[in-house]
Motif scaffolding. Sequence first.
Motif, PDB file in Angstrom:
ATOM      1  N   TRP A  47      -9.137   2.053  -3.200  1.00 25.44           N
ATOM      2  CA  TRP A  47      -8.143   1.261  -3.942  1.00 25.44           C
ATOM      3  C   TRP A  47      -8.832   0.310  -4.908  1.00 25.44           C
ATOM      4  O   TRP A  47      -9.953  -0.143  -4.677  1.00 25.44           O
ATOM      5  CB  TRP A  47      -7.293   0.436  -2.975  1.00 25.44           C
ATOM      6  CG  TRP A  47      -6.245   1.244  -2.270  1.00 25.44           C
ATOM      7  CD1 TRP A  47      -6.433   2.156  -1.266  1.00 25.44           C
ATOM      8  CD2 TRP A  47      -4.836   1.204  -2.514  1.00 25.44           C
ATOM      9  NE1 TRP A  47      -5.236   2.689  -0.871  1.00 25.44           N
ATOM     10  CE2 TRP A  47      -4.232   2.124  -1.616  1.00 25.44           C
ATOM     11  CE3 TRP A  47      -4.028   0.495  -3.403  1.00 25.44           C
ATOM     12  CZ2 TRP A  47      -2.854   2.337  -1.582  1.00 25.44           C
ATOM     13  CZ3 TRP A  47      -2.656   0.710  -3.365  1.00 25.44           C
ATOM     14  CH2 TRP A  47      -2.086   1.624  -2.476  1.00 25.44           C
ATOM     15  N   ARG A  48      -8.144   0.014  -6.014  1.00 26.07           N
ATOM     16  CA  ARG A  48      -8.571  -1.019  -6.960  1.00 26.07           C
ATOM     17  C   ARG A  48      -7.588  -2.172  -6.873  1.00 26.07           C
ATOM     18  O   ARG A  48      -6.374  -1.955  -6.846  1.00 26.07           O
ATOM     19  CB  ARG A  48      -8.590  -0.476  -8.398  1.00 26.07           C
ATOM     20  CG  ARG A  48      -9.645   0.590  -8.656  1.00 26.07           C
ATOM     21  CD  ARG A  48      -9.583   1.108 -10.088  1.00 26.07           C
ATOM     22  NE  ARG A  48      -8.338   1.826 -10.350  1.00 26.07           N
ATOM     23  CZ  ARG A  48      -7.336   1.356 -11.068  1.00 26.07           C
ATOM     24  NH1 ARG A  48      -7.398   0.137 -11.608  1.00 26.07           N
ATOM     25  NH2 ARG A  48      -6.253   2.082 -11.263  1.00 26.07           N
ATOM     26  N   PHE A  49      -8.112  -3.386  -6.811  1.00 25.42           N
ATOM     27  CA  PHE A  49      -7.212  -4.540  -6.792  1.00 25.42           C
ATOM     28  C   PHE A  49      -7.881  -5.723  -7.479  1.00 25.42           C
ATOM     29  O   PHE A  49      -9.105  -5.787  -7.583  1.00 25.42           O
ATOM     30  CB  PHE A  49      -6.800  -4.907  -5.363  1.00 25.42           C
ATOM     31  CG  PHE A  49      -7.949  -5.213  -4.444  1.00 25.42           C
ATOM     32  CD1 PHE A  49      -8.526  -6.473  -4.407  1.00 25.42           C
ATOM     33  CD2 PHE A  49      -8.464  -4.221  -3.611  1.00 25.42           C
ATOM     34  CE1 PHE A  49      -9.577  -6.756  -3.562  1.00 25.42           C
ATOM     35  CE2 PHE A  49      -9.526  -4.485  -2.768  1.00 25.42           C
ATOM     36  CZ  PHE A  49     -10.082  -5.761  -2.735  1.00 25.42           C
ATOM     37  N   ARG A  64      -8.731   0.184   5.201  1.00 26.29           N
ATOM     38  CA  ARG A  64      -7.446   0.651   4.653  1.00 26.29           C
ATOM     39  C   ARG A  64      -7.465   0.693   3.132  1.00 26.29           C
ATOM     40  O   ARG A  64      -6.692   1.419   2.516  1.00 26.29           O
ATOM     41  CB  ARG A  64      -6.300  -0.258   5.116  1.00 26.29           C
ATOM     42  CG  ARG A  64      -5.760   0.100   6.479  1.00 26.29           C
ATOM     43  CD  ARG A  64      -4.362  -0.401   6.650  1.00 26.29           C
ATOM     44  NE  ARG A  64      -4.289  -1.841   6.807  1.00 26.29           N
ATOM     45  CZ  ARG A  64      -3.148  -2.513   6.951  1.00 26.29           C
ATOM     46  NH1 ARG A  64      -1.999  -1.871   6.926  1.00 26.29           N
ATOM     47  NH2 ARG A  64      -3.145  -3.807   7.109  1.00 26.29           N
ATOM     48  N   LEU A  65      -8.318  -0.115   2.515  1.00 20.52           N
ATOM     49  CA  LEU A  65      -8.342  -0.232   1.056  1.00 20.52           C
ATOM     50  C   LEU A  65      -9.414   0.651   0.413  1.00 20.52           C
ATOM     51  O   LEU A  65      -9.645   0.533  -0.790  1.00 20.52           O
ATOM     52  CB  LEU A  65      -8.570  -1.694   0.664  1.00 20.52           C
ATOM     53  CG  LEU A  65      -7.387  -2.634   0.968  1.00 20.52           C
ATOM     54  CD1 LEU A  65      -7.808  -4.090   0.803  1.00 20.52           C
ATOM     55  CD2 LEU A  65      -6.215  -2.322   0.058  1.00 20.52           C
ATOM     56  N   ASN A  66     -10.038   1.497   1.188  1.00 16.72           N
ATOM     57  CA  ASN A  66     -11.059   2.388   0.646  1.00 16.72           C
ATOM     58  C   ASN A  66     -10.442   3.269  -0.447  1.00 16.72           C
ATOM     59  O   ASN A  66      -9.444   3.954  -0.228  1.00 16.72           O
ATOM     60  CB  ASN A  66     -11.639   3.261   1.757  1.00 16.72           C
ATOM     61  CG  ASN A  66     -12.794   4.117   1.266  1.00 16.72           C
ATOM     62  OD1 ASN A  66     -13.571   3.692   0.408  1.00 16.72           O
ATOM     63  ND2 ASN A  66     -12.898   5.324   1.789  1.00 16.72           N
ATOM     64  N   ARG A 109       2.423   1.553  -3.596  1.00 15.63           N
ATOM     65  CA  ARG A 109       1.456   1.835  -4.664  1.00 15.63           C
ATOM     66  C   ARG A 109       0.549   3.016  -4.311  1.00 15.63           C
ATOM     67  O   ARG A 109      -0.534   3.155  -4.855  1.00 15.63           O
ATOM     68  CB  ARG A 109       0.593   0.587  -4.933  1.00 15.63           C
ATOM     69  CG  ARG A 109       1.371  -0.650  -5.360  1.00 15.63           C
ATOM     70  CD  ARG A 109       1.982  -0.470  -6.733  1.00 15.63           C
ATOM     71  NE  ARG A 109       2.676  -1.683  -7.149  1.00 15.63           N
ATOM     72  CZ  ARG A 109       3.957  -1.930  -6.909  1.00 15.63           C
ATOM     73  NH1 ARG A 109       4.694  -1.028  -6.264  1.00 15.63           N
ATOM     74  NH2 ARG A 109       4.524  -3.041  -7.320  1.00 15.63           N
ATOM     75  N   ALA A 110       0.998   3.856  -3.413  1.00 16.15           N
ATOM     76  CA  ALA A 110       0.160   4.960  -2.931  1.00 16.15           C
ATOM     77  C   ALA A 110      -0.259   5.906  -4.041  1.00 16.15           C
ATOM     78  O   ALA A 110      -1.345   6.498  -3.984  1.00 16.15           O
ATOM     79  CB  ALA A 110       0.899   5.727  -1.835  1.00 16.15           C
ATOM     80  N   LEU A 166       0.826  -1.201   0.000  1.00 15.50           N
ATOM     81  CA  LEU A 166       0.000   0.000   0.000  1.00 15.50           C
ATOM     82  C   LEU A 166       0.869   1.263   0.000  1.00 15.50           C
ATOM     83  O   LEU A 166       0.523   2.270  -0.634  1.00 15.50           O
ATOM     84  CB  LEU A 166      -0.940   0.009   1.212  1.00 15.50           C
ATOM     85  CG  LEU A 166      -1.976  -1.124   1.270  1.00 15.50           C
ATOM     86  CD1 LEU A 166      -2.883  -0.945   2.478  1.00 15.50           C
ATOM     87  CD2 LEU A 166      -2.799  -1.183  -0.003  1.00 15.50           C
ATOM     88  N   LYS A 199      -0.711   5.192  -7.499  1.00 15.80           N
ATOM     89  CA  LYS A 199      -1.720   4.660  -8.428  1.00 15.80           C
ATOM     90  C   LYS A 199      -2.873   3.953  -7.716  1.00 15.80           C
ATOM     91  O   LYS A 199      -3.917   3.701  -8.312  1.00 15.80           O
ATOM     92  CB  LYS A 199      -1.078   3.729  -9.450  1.00 15.80           C
ATOM     93  CG  LYS A 199      -0.537   2.428  -8.915  1.00 15.80           C
ATOM     94  CD  LYS A 199      -0.041   1.564 -10.089  1.00 15.80           C
ATOM     95  CE  LYS A 199       0.358   0.172  -9.640  1.00 15.80           C
ATOM     96  NZ  LYS A 199       0.753  -0.677 -10.795  1.00 15.80           N
ATOM     97  N   ARG A 200      -2.670   3.606  -6.436  1.00 10.78           N
ATOM     98  CA  ARG A 200      -3.720   3.019  -5.602  1.00 10.78           C
ATOM     99  C   ARG A 200      -4.380   1.803  -6.258  1.00 10.78           C
ATOM    100  O   ARG A 200      -5.613   1.671  -6.314  1.00 10.78           O
ATOM    101  CB  ARG A 200      -4.786   4.072  -5.236  1.00 10.78           C
ATOM    102  CG  ARG A 200      -4.209   5.219  -4.418  1.00 10.78           C
ATOM    103  CD  ARG A 200      -5.251   6.290  -4.134  1.00 10.78           C
ATOM    104  NE  ARG A 200      -6.249   5.851  -3.163  1.00 10.78           N
ATOM    105  CZ  ARG A 200      -6.076   5.865  -1.843  1.00 10.78           C
ATOM    106  NH1 ARG A 200      -4.916   6.236  -1.328  1.00 10.78           N
ATOM    107  NH2 ARG A 200      -7.036   5.494  -1.041  1.00 10.78           N
ATOM    108  N   SER A 201      -3.549   0.931  -6.763  1.00 10.31           N
ATOM    109  CA  SER A 201      -4.053  -0.322  -7.332  1.00 10.31           C
ATOM    110  C   SER A 201      -2.952  -1.376  -7.285  1.00 10.31           C
ATOM    111  O   SER A 201      -1.764  -1.047  -7.273  1.00 10.31           O
ATOM    112  CB  SER A 201      -4.527  -0.124  -8.769  1.00 10.31           C
ATOM    113  OG  SER A 201      -3.441   0.169  -9.615  1.00 10.31           O
TER     114      SER A 201
END
Length: 280
Positions: free
Chosen positions: A132-134, A128-130, A96-97, A93, A99-101
């Motif tokens: 984010w795309r994964f 924590r993943l609010n 990748r802060a 996290l 691009k948030r994915s």
Amino acid sequence: MKPDDFDYVSKLLKERSGLVLTKDKAYLLESRLMPLARKRGLKGLDELMAVLRKRDAAVEKAIVEAMTTNESFFFRDNKPFDQFRSVVLPNLLKARANKRSFRIWCAACSSGQEPYSLAMILKEEAARLNGWRFEIVGTDISSEVLKKARAGAYSQFEVQRGMPMTLLVKYFKKKDENWVIDPAIQAMVQFKEWNLLGDLRPLGQFDVVFCRNVLIYFDQPTKGKVLHGISQVLSDDGVLYLGGAETVLGISEHFKPVPSQRGIYAVTRNSGLSLGAPPA
């Protein structure tokens, strides 16, 4: 089974799946193929081999699938998942802060317990993943086990193996004799039929790859080929998980162990995610 039939099947398995079958495993071959012969209405292995030697593609695929080991259970060995939750994910996290994915690949995922275990971890970390795309991608060579994975239905025995009771109650519902995983968890995982010996690049780039307890079934050249393929789809600072009895040492120049993190490897072209400790 006749010696020349054993050699024929062994060669097929090596070419199609990388599985190395020694002569002392002839009993295993017979025990796995007899049910296949009966399912196809054949009298025995001789008739099955006669069909196989005609290069029947469906029979070839069925034999490869029958011989593939599909042992899997939820949160298998625990430590890799604890590492993921407490060390890999926090550092991922941070890295990748912008691009948030991120993307995770579970190779040879069998009936889906490993990718679903990761999905439950990510679900638990929703706060924590609010934003984010994964993606979690699970692949296997066997179309049959992937059907089971996509269905997300597991027996009492299967959910008892490694599944914390709190997660079972939270993310599964009992339906007849099975426990069915929550549709929200199912939707977090994509399953694809894929052969590890083929070109992996169409799968895209990944940040974390789980390929645990797979290499143990291959000979050294095949292990090297698979590791090279994985290195091509792993990001420069990504990490690879292998099983406890597996290593890259003496096999591949494309990976190196991550210090202080047993079972995790980084691509040699970069240092990998900073995994000494989770970020503050």
